[in-house]
Motif scaffolding. Structure first.
Motif, PDB file in Angstrom:
ATOM      1  N   PHE A   1      22.770  45.203 -19.977  1.00 60.58           N
ATOM      2  CA  PHE A   1      22.684  45.579 -21.395  1.00 60.58           C
ATOM      3  C   PHE A   1      21.436  46.424 -21.646  1.00 60.58           C
ATOM      4  O   PHE A   1      21.485  47.412 -22.381  1.00 60.58           O
ATOM      5  CB  PHE A   1      22.672  44.332 -22.288  1.00 60.58           C
ATOM      6  CG  PHE A   1      23.925  43.505 -22.155  1.00 60.58           C
ATOM      7  CD1 PHE A   1      25.132  43.988 -22.626  1.00 60.58           C
ATOM      8  CD2 PHE A   1      23.901  42.269 -21.550  1.00 60.58           C
ATOM      9  CE1 PHE A   1      26.298  43.238 -22.501  1.00 60.58           C
ATOM     10  CE2 PHE A   1      25.061  41.518 -21.415  1.00 60.58           C
ATOM     11  CZ  PHE A   1      26.263  42.001 -21.888  1.00 60.58           C
TER      12      PHE A   1
ATOM     13  N   ARG B   1       9.771  36.931 -25.355  1.00 59.67           N
ATOM     14  CA  ARG B   1      11.104  36.893 -25.950  1.00 59.67           C
ATOM     15  C   ARG B   1      11.151  35.925 -27.134  1.00 59.67           C
ATOM     16  O   ARG B   1      11.737  36.213 -28.175  1.00 59.67           O
ATOM     17  CB  ARG B   1      12.121  36.474 -24.893  1.00 59.67           C
ATOM     18  CG  ARG B   1      13.493  36.347 -25.483  1.00 59.67           C
ATOM     19  CD  ARG B   1      14.523  35.937 -24.471  1.00 59.67           C
ATOM     20  NE  ARG B   1      15.823  35.894 -25.110  1.00 59.67           N
ATOM     21  CZ  ARG B   1      16.965  36.019 -24.468  1.00 59.67           C
ATOM     22  NH1 ARG B   1      16.958  36.214 -23.173  1.00 59.67           N
ATOM     23  NH2 ARG B   1      18.094  35.942 -25.111  1.00 59.67           N
TER      24      ARG B   1
ATOM     25  N   SER C   1      12.074  39.158 -35.173  1.00 61.42           N
ATOM     26  CA  SER C   1      13.194  40.044 -35.489  1.00 61.42           C
ATOM     27  C   SER C   1      14.419  39.303 -36.022  1.00 61.42           C
ATOM     28  O   SER C   1      15.344  39.946 -36.519  1.00 61.42           O
ATOM     29  CB  SER C   1      13.597  40.823 -34.229  1.00 61.42           C
ATOM     30  OG  SER C   1      14.021  39.910 -33.225  1.00 61.42           O
ATOM     31  N   ASN C   2      14.444  37.961 -35.875  1.00 61.08           N
ATOM     32  CA  ASN C   2      15.638  37.197 -36.218  1.00 61.08           C
ATOM     33  C   ASN C   2      16.855  37.740 -35.464  1.00 61.08           C
ATOM     34  O   ASN C   2      17.928  37.957 -36.022  1.00 61.08           O
ATOM     35  CB  ASN C   2      15.862  37.219 -37.743  1.00 61.08           C
ATOM     36  CG  ASN C   2      17.000  36.326 -38.182  1.00 61.08           C
ATOM     37  OD1 ASN C   2      17.366  35.385 -37.472  1.00 61.08           O
ATOM     38  ND2 ASN C   2      17.593  36.628 -39.328  1.00 61.08           N
ATOM     39  N   TRP C   3      16.642  37.985 -34.192  1.00 60.41           N
ATOM     40  CA  TRP C   3      17.695  38.546 -33.328  1.00 60.41           C
ATOM     41  C   TRP C   3      17.588  37.852 -31.979  1.00 60.41           C
ATOM     42  O   TRP C   3      16.513  37.860 -31.378  1.00 60.41           O
ATOM     43  CB  TRP C   3      17.462  40.065 -33.180  1.00 60.41           C
ATOM     44  CG  TRP C   3      18.616  40.789 -32.592  1.00 60.41           C
ATOM     45  CD1 TRP C   3      18.743  41.182 -31.283  1.00 60.41           C
ATOM     46  CD2 TRP C   3      19.800  41.252 -33.252  1.00 60.41           C
ATOM     47  NE1 TRP C   3      19.932  41.845 -31.109  1.00 60.41           N
ATOM     48  CE2 TRP C   3      20.600  41.892 -32.294  1.00 60.41           C
ATOM     49  CE3 TRP C   3      20.256  41.150 -34.567  1.00 60.41           C
ATOM     50  CZ2 TRP C   3      21.828  42.466 -32.610  1.00 60.41           C
ATOM     51  CZ3 TRP C   3      21.476  41.716 -34.871  1.00 60.41           C
ATOM     52  CH2 TRP C   3      22.257  42.357 -33.909  1.00 60.41           C
ATOM     53  N   PRO C   4      18.681  37.226 -31.503  1.00 66.21           N
ATOM     54  CA  PRO C   4      18.519  36.313 -30.364  1.00 66.21           C
ATOM     55  C   PRO C   4      18.537  36.955 -28.985  1.00 66.21           C
ATOM     56  O   PRO C   4      18.142  36.321 -28.016  1.00 66.21           O
ATOM     57  CB  PRO C   4      19.720  35.371 -30.519  1.00 66.21           C
ATOM     58  CG  PRO C   4      20.764  36.197 -31.202  1.00 66.21           C
ATOM     59  CD  PRO C   4      20.028  37.177 -32.079  1.00 66.21           C
ATOM     60  N   THR C   5      19.033  38.184 -28.889  1.00 69.37           N
ATOM     61  CA  THR C   5      19.284  38.721 -27.549  1.00 69.37           C
ATOM     62  C   THR C   5      18.373  39.903 -27.230  1.00 69.37           C
ATOM     63  O   THR C   5      17.719  40.468 -28.095  1.00 69.37           O
ATOM     64  CB  THR C   5      20.762  39.144 -27.406  1.00 69.37           C
ATOM     65  OG1 THR C   5      21.060  40.091 -28.439  1.00 69.37           O
ATOM     66  CG2 THR C   5      21.702  37.958 -27.537  1.00 69.37           C
TER      67      THR C   5
ATOM     68  N   LEU D   1      14.225  46.803 -36.914  1.00 68.41           N
ATOM     69  CA  LEU D   1      15.183  46.539 -35.844  1.00 68.41           C
ATOM     70  C   LEU D   1      16.448  47.366 -36.076  1.00 68.41           C
ATOM     71  O   LEU D   1      17.068  47.287 -37.135  1.00 68.41           O
ATOM     72  CB  LEU D   1      15.544  45.050 -35.814  1.00 68.41           C
ATOM     73  CG  LEU D   1      16.609  44.650 -34.795  1.00 68.41           C
ATOM     74  CD1 LEU D   1      16.103  44.830 -33.366  1.00 68.41           C
ATOM     75  CD2 LEU D   1      17.061  43.211 -35.013  1.00 68.41           C
ATOM     76  N   VAL D   2      16.787  48.185 -35.095  1.00 68.02           N
ATOM     77  CA  VAL D   2      18.029  48.967 -35.165  1.00 68.02           C
ATOM     78  C   VAL D   2      19.183  48.154 -34.598  1.00 68.02           C
ATOM     79  O   VAL D   2      20.278  48.137 -35.150  1.00 68.02           O
ATOM     80  CB  VAL D   2      17.872  50.300 -34.398  1.00 68.02           C
ATOM     81  CG1 VAL D   2      19.199  51.012 -34.237  1.00 68.02           C
ATOM     82  CG2 VAL D   2      16.869  51.201 -35.115  1.00 68.02           C
ATOM     83  N   GLY D   3      18.925  47.452 -33.510  1.00 71.23           N
ATOM     84  CA  GLY D   3      19.953  46.606 -32.933  1.00 71.23           C
ATOM     85  C   GLY D   3      19.765  46.410 -31.447  1.00 71.23           C
ATOM     86  O   GLY D   3      18.754  46.813 -30.866  1.00 71.23           O
TER      87      GLY D   3
ATOM     88  N   ASP E   1      24.950  46.637 -28.148  1.00 70.53           N
ATOM     89  CA  ASP E   1      26.232  46.973 -28.794  1.00 70.53           C
ATOM     90  C   ASP E   1      26.037  47.984 -29.920  1.00 70.53           C
ATOM     91  O   ASP E   1      26.776  48.962 -30.028  1.00 70.53           O
ATOM     92  CB  ASP E   1      26.882  45.726 -29.395  1.00 70.53           C
ATOM     93  CG  ASP E   1      27.262  44.714 -28.333  1.00 70.53           C
ATOM     94  OD1 ASP E   1      27.782  45.121 -27.295  1.00 70.53           O
ATOM     95  OD2 ASP E   1      27.030  43.515 -28.562  1.00 70.53           O
ATOM     96  N   ILE E   2      25.053  47.711 -30.769  1.00 67.41           N
ATOM     97  CA  ILE E   2      24.836  48.572 -31.935  1.00 67.41           C
ATOM     98  C   ILE E   2      24.308  49.937 -31.494  1.00 67.41           C
ATOM     99  O   ILE E   2      24.755  50.974 -31.989  1.00 67.41           O
ATOM    100  CB  ILE E   2      23.890  47.875 -32.947  1.00 67.41           C
ATOM    101  CG1 ILE E   2      24.627  46.696 -33.599  1.00 67.41           C
ATOM    102  CG2 ILE E   2      23.388  48.851 -34.006  1.00 67.41           C
ATOM    103  CD1 ILE E   2      23.808  45.892 -34.591  1.00 67.41           C
TER     104      ILE E   2
ATOM    105  N   GLU F   1      27.197  51.855 -30.083  1.00 64.71           N
ATOM    106  CA  GLU F   1      28.098  52.286 -31.160  1.00 64.71           C
ATOM    107  C   GLU F   1      27.482  53.462 -31.934  1.00 64.71           C
ATOM    108  O   GLU F   1      28.163  54.444 -32.244  1.00 64.71           O
ATOM    109  CB  GLU F   1      28.316  51.094 -32.095  1.00 64.71           C
ATOM    110  CG  GLU F   1      29.620  51.105 -32.854  1.00 64.71           C
ATOM    111  CD  GLU F   1      29.784  49.804 -33.666  1.00 64.71           C
ATOM    112  OE1 GLU F   1      29.622  48.713 -33.087  1.00 64.71           O
ATOM    113  OE2 GLU F   1      30.053  49.905 -34.876  1.00 64.71           O
ATOM    114  N   MET F   2      26.181  53.350 -32.221  1.00 61.78           N
ATOM    115  CA  MET F   2      25.498  54.401 -32.971  1.00 61.78           C
ATOM    116  C   MET F   2      25.359  55.681 -32.158  1.00 61.78           C
ATOM    117  O   MET F   2      25.346  56.775 -32.705  1.00 61.78           O
ATOM    118  CB  MET F   2      24.113  53.919 -33.418  1.00 61.78           C
ATOM    119  CG  MET F   2      24.170  52.867 -34.511  1.00 61.78           C
ATOM    120  SD  MET F   2      22.542  52.234 -34.933  1.00 61.78           S
ATOM    121  CE  MET F   2      21.829  53.632 -35.796  1.00 61.78           C
TER     122      MET F   2
ATOM    123  N   GLU G   1      24.898  58.456 -35.061  1.00 65.10           N
ATOM    124  CA  GLU G   1      23.852  57.867 -35.907  1.00 65.10           C
ATOM    125  C   GLU G   1      22.556  57.613 -35.142  1.00 65.10           C
ATOM    126  O   GLU G   1      21.476  57.603 -35.739  1.00 65.10           O
ATOM    127  CB  GLU G   1      24.317  56.508 -36.465  1.00 65.10           C
ATOM    128  CG  GLU G   1      25.364  56.576 -37.542  1.00 65.10           C
ATOM    129  CD  GLU G   1      25.992  55.206 -37.746  1.00 65.10           C
ATOM    130  OE1 GLU G   1      25.433  54.432 -38.530  1.00 65.10           O
ATOM    131  OE2 GLU G   1      27.021  54.901 -37.099  1.00 65.10           O
TER     132      GLU G   1
END
Lengths: 76, 135
Positions: free
Chosen positions: B36, B63, B70-74, B84-86, B89-90, B93-94, B99
């Motif tokens: 990833f 981590r 970030s409130n983002w787990p991965t 945070l953009v992502g 996956d995001i 996709e962007m 984008e």
């Protein structure tokens, strides 16, 4: 070890009106991909949509679920 | 929280604030340690983006503190202008919708592929174990 059905049921139970399709990416029960369709996603940014699904699993992400790749949509 | 109470979190927050584009990943851009992270690096590189990168593997607290901020787990996590953009996956996709280039404020390279480049073999386990014993 979680199964694709476990993930599907947990997502669908937690997010009203959602439907989820889950695949096991590696066949090892720890790397998954989920496509989730839920009406409430229409109100949310992409980041928030993914956060919503991750929140269903809490600390299981990074625990038994090593990876959960997501595609989220408001309608199918 | 003051600087003395959680220096690790302060340092991560500072890194996010002081770099326009920063990627937290497993491994380094030239040697990603996870499919990833590799895919995210490949998307950024295909656009010719310049970015700072932080390897989160050397210390598990990185981590932990990053996800708390970030409130983002991965992992990976891409930040642009402190937001945070992502994750993979995001970002992927962007990349495909164009984008990502506009978020980064760059024109994609003329030879950038339309689909996000795949860095690892399809179906290969995303986690790669590095053999440090081989030399």
């Amino acid at each position: 070890m979680p199964s694709t059905d476990d993930l599907k049921l947990r997502i669908e139970a937690a997010i009203p009106g959602s439907s989820a399709a889950v695949t096991d990416l590696t066949g090892t029960g720890d790397h998954f991909r989920a496509t989730v369709v839920a009406p409430e996603f229409a109100e949310l940014s992409r980041i928030e949509q993914h956060r919503r699904v991750y929140a269903v699993f809490g600390a299981d992400i990074g625990g038994p679920i090593h990876a959960l790749s997501l595609v989220t949509k408001a309608e199918a | 929280m003051s600087a003395t109470e959680n220096p690790m979190r302060d340092e991560i927050q500072n890194a996010i604030s002081s770099h326009e584009v920063i990627l937290f990943m497993k491994g380094r851009p030239e040697q990603p340690m996870c499919g990833f992270s590799a895919r995210t690096v490949a998307a950024l590189d295909a656009l010719g983006a310049s970015y700072a990168a932080v390897d989160i593997l050397p210390d598990p607290r990185i981590r932990q503190e990053l996800s708390a901020i970030s409130n983002w787990p991965t992992i990976p996590q891409l930040f642009v202008n402190g937001e945070l953009v992502g994750g993979c996956d995001i970002v992927t996709e962007m990349y495909e919708t164009g984008e990502l280039a506009s978020t980064l404020g760059i024109e994609p390279k003329a030879d950038a592929p339309e689909e996000a480049p795949v860095a690892s073999e399809p179906g290969a386990p995303p986690l790669q174990i590095r053999n440090d014993l081989a030399s």
